[in-house]
Design a protein around this motif. Structure first.
Motif, PDB file in Angstrom:
ATOM      1  N   GLY A 123       0.766  -1.233   0.000  1.00 26.95           N
ATOM      2  CA  GLY A 123       0.000   0.000   0.000  1.00 26.95           C
ATOM      3  C   GLY A 123       0.799   1.286   0.000  1.00 26.95           C
ATOM      4  N   LYS A 183       0.679  -3.284   7.089  1.00 27.78           N
ATOM      5  CA  LYS A 183      -0.161  -3.317   5.883  1.00 27.78           C
ATOM      6  C   LYS A 183      -1.548  -2.764   6.194  1.00 27.78           C
ATOM      7  CE  LYS A 183      -1.761  -6.428   2.250  1.00 27.78           C
ATOM      8  NZ  LYS A 183      -1.754  -7.847   1.734  1.00 27.78           N
ATOM      9  N   ALA A 184      -2.119  -3.150   7.335  1.00 32.00           N
ATOM     10  CA  ALA A 184      -3.432  -2.634   7.728  1.00 32.00           C
ATOM     11  C   ALA A 184      -3.377  -1.130   7.980  1.00 32.00           C
ATOM     12  CB  ALA A 184      -3.921  -3.364   8.976  1.00 32.00           C
ATOM     13  N   ASN A 228      -1.262   1.004   6.649  1.00 31.19           N
ATOM     14  CA  ASN A 228      -1.126   1.649   5.343  1.00 31.19           C
ATOM     15  C   ASN A 228      -2.480   1.757   4.637  1.00 31.19           C
ATOM     16  OD1 ASN A 228       1.581   1.647   5.911  1.00 31.19           O
ATOM     17  ND2 ASN A 228       2.160   0.183   4.323  1.00 31.19           N
ATOM     18  N   THR A 229      -3.274   0.706   4.765  1.00 29.13           N
ATOM     19  CA  THR A 229      -4.592   0.696   4.136  1.00 29.13           C
ATOM     20  C   THR A 229      -5.504   1.737   4.764  1.00 29.13           C
ATOM     21  OG1 THR A 229      -4.374  -1.661   3.599  1.00 29.13           O
ATOM     22  CG2 THR A 229      -6.592  -0.728   3.586  1.00 29.13           C
ATOM     23  N   ASP A 246      -7.234   5.033   2.959  1.00 32.77           N
ATOM     24  CA  ASP A 246      -8.696   5.120   2.916  1.00 32.77           C
ATOM     25  C   ASP A 246      -9.253   6.330   3.651  1.00 32.77           C
ATOM     26  OD1 ASP A 246      -8.762   2.809   1.448  1.00 32.77           O
ATOM     27  OD2 ASP A 246      -9.305   1.508   3.132  1.00 32.77           O
TER      28      ASP A 246
END
Length: 638
Positions: A187, A509-510, A512-513, A517
């Motif tokens: 991401g 990763k979460a 970054n997401t 968003d």
């Protein structure tokens, strides 16, 4: 002497070069395959104003330079020669006879390709044949403002991200597959490459350059680098380069005493010497040096479609005393320590780049408190559009190394950055510089037990991601690389097989997401209206609470950071609106290596005034944890 037109050179181009106004000097200096009359060959041109004679020596004349003597082009200081029959791939150097009769063998300062180290010859190369497929990316960049868009940069050293074996590197083209797939999956929005300009010593990481126009041959050919950049753009990833105009290395084949005299470094040896790095500073007041460097910045954007430059060591450029002993101190004509030539150069550099590439990123790596680095030059600024926030980084890493029981005495380390967060357009860097030379990895810097280190790193990353400013993370930090960065080896990818590191990677990763968003985390990075403290003074509990606001009135997130080891079952926090708040991310979730098993996903604000707000809500606040809530609606649905 030779007439410029007779060998296809423009007298206007040479005039502009001599006067510091040539911004595409790579188009006529260096080795260029051309047709002259009925013959195909290569025109060689080099600036060496004090040389007694200059010759071309190479594979095509068995290194017998007397066969190819160059001629002066008027009074420009440029020497040139057309040699018919030479093809792309030929290797060469310039043999310069100095005024004292010494012979120097030099690489071409404008070479587009160099031999792989330890060989140092230049390579005749044609950069005009690649067909680009990134038009959609270029158009998209023209429509967006970087100040109001997400910017999450993954900083990479190509020689150690992943390797095949000792000194067996992935090529640029192989990186276009492996590295790019990983960056997209994680991401990130941009890749920033440590310097890929040609350099003789691997351990310099590219920061001591000999070939400013040569993409290092360690990783393949210039065309393979073009493929890498092109594929990045096709998948929506920007590419930035670390660029080093502040100094160059002293290797004999490089720029040092190029024609027997200091034409690139300047005659004042005290000003030229960079004792901290064992290098030489450019003479920023010399017009031909200005043409050389500004053209080089334009070159990477023009020829390789690079999206921006992170300009290295700005503080060392603008301060004549930077890391110098008193006996090396010099002063400007006003008696001050400011390098007025370097300041003028930086302003002109940025003005020129933005003239040709208005959407470029020009990022200052500046550790000083110099004002208005990211202000326009017409307002007295240096003209960059972003600057690394070194103060935030230093304060936060110092704070995270403290025992949690001591943090209440140093609460200002996590809050002071908001006093100046909007004085510049900042990037928050967690770069390679922080994980080398005995500084330990980011995970290693965290205090506490093994488990607490992971919890604290997750908390730290949460605060970093929600603090105003764009973001940069050095490779390996995303899974908690435990050892310091080892530049001669691959990253410790095997750590992902261990649960704690694998879950850290999942968390990043979460995170970054969530960042991508949630527009409130980046739309107003450079706007004070995008940030509000809810609770800034809770030093006793080492807790901070704040809001990040987007452009729309109802677009905001509530962030809680608990830097203590205390667990609060019912922690009350003030909120600005009635309605529902959704838990977007909890760094203490079991899935990320934490302990929280069950926490309400949606919380409803109560009409209980708290912390200066009309409403409040209560929630569980785990120890050493980061929580982010998103406001979803104004009151209950009808």
């Amino acid at each position: 002497m030779v007439n410029a037109a007779s060998i296809g050179l423009s007298t206007r181009d040479l005039y502009l070069f001599n006067n510091g106004n040539s911004f595409h000097s790579y188009r006529f200096l260096g080795a260029h395959p051309i047709r002259l009359g009925d013959e195909k060959g290569v025109r060689f041109s080099v600036w060496a104003p004090q040389a007694k004679s200059v010759r071309v020596s190479g594979s095509f004349n068995e290194w017998q330079s007397d066969k190819h003597v160059m001629e002066k082009v008027g009074e420009t200081g440029v020497w040139s020669l057309f040699i018919p029959g030479i093809r792309v791939g030929a290797i060469y150097k310039y043999e310069l006879e100095t005024a004292s009769g010494d012979r120097l063998l030099k690489s071409d300062p404008y070479a587009f390709q160099s031999e792989r180290r330890p060989r140092t010859a230049s390579v005749v190369t044609d950069l005009s044949s690649y067909h680009w497929n990134d038009r959609a990316w270029q158009l998209h960049q023209q429509e967006e403002s970087p100040y109001h868009e997400p910017m999450l940069i993954y900083e990479v050293h190509l020689g150690s991200w992943r390797v095949k074996g000792k000194e067996i590197f992935l090529t640029y083209e192989e990186m276009a597959d492996q590295l790019l797939d990983y960056v997209v999956e994680m991401g990130y929005t941009h890749i920033e490459l440590l310097p890929i300009t040609e350099h003789p010593l691997d351990q310099s990481w590219g920061y001591q350059t000999t070939g400013y126009y040569s993409a290092t041959s360690r990783y393949g050919t210039p065309e393979q680098l073009m493929i890498f950049v092109d594929r990045c753009h096709q998948r929506g990833i920007g590419v930035l380069l670390d660029w080093v105009p502040g100094h160059f290395c002293k290797d004999d084949h490089g720029l040092r005493l190029f024609d027997g005299t200091p034409i690139y470094e300047g005659a004042d040896w005290k000003r030229a010497e960079k004792p901290l790095w064992g290098t030489l500073a450019f003479d920023f007041g010399r017009t031909e040096v200005q043409s050389f460097l500004i053209s080089n910045a334009i070159f990477w954007m023009d020829v390789f479609h690079i999206d921006g430059l992170r300009v290295d060591a700005v503080a060392s450029m603008i301060d004549l005393h930077f890391d110098k002993a008193p006996e090396l101190h010099t002063y400007n004509k006003f008696g001050g320590r400011e390098n007025t030539d370097a300041i003028r150069f930086l302003k002109r550099l940025n003005e020129t780049v933005f003239h040709y590439y208005p959407d470029a990123l020009m990022i200052a790596e500046d550790s000083s408190a110099w004002p208005a680095v990211t202000s326009p030059t017409y307002m007295g600024g240096l003209g960059f559009n972003f600057k690394w926030n070194m103060g935030w980084m230093n304060d936060m890493l110092r704070y995270m190394a403290l025992d949690p029981n001591e943090r209440r005495h140093h609460h200002q380390l996590i809050t002071f950055s908001l006093m100046y967060a909007f004085s510049e357009n900042f990037i928050l860097p967690l770069s390679h510089d922080e994980v080398v030379h005995g500084k330990r990895s980011l995970l290693g810097k965290m205090s506490g037990t093994y488990e607490q280190k992971f919890a604290q790193l997750r908390l730290f990353y949460g605060y970093w991601m929600t603090h105003p400013g764009k973001k940069l993370l050095f490779m390996g930090g995303e899974w908690g690389q435990f050892d310091e960065w080892k530049d001669a080896e691959s990253l410790d990818w095997q750590l992902l097989e261990y649960e704690s590191h694998g879950r850290m990677n999942d968390y990043v990763k979460a995170l970054n997401t969530v960042y991508a968003d949630r527009s409130a985390l980046w739309e107003r990075d450079c706007d004070p209206g995008g940030f509000e403290w809810i609770d800034v003074h809770n030093a006793a509990q080492s807790i901070i609470v704040f809001l990040r606001r987007g452009l729309e009135p109802d677009c905001f997130n509530v962030v809680l950071c608990n830097f203590s080891t205390q667990h609060y079952e019912n922690y009350r926090v003030g909120v600005p609106e009635a309605g529902m708040y959704r838990l977007v991310l909890n760094s203490d979730e079991q899935a990320f290596g934490g302990h929280t098993t069950l926490m309400p996903e949606v919380l409803t604000a109560e009409a209980v005034p708290w912390q200066g707000r009309a409403y409040s809500l209560t929630l569980e606040l785990p120890p050493l944890a980061f929580l982010m809530l998103a406001y979803e609606e104004k009151g209950p649905k009808k």
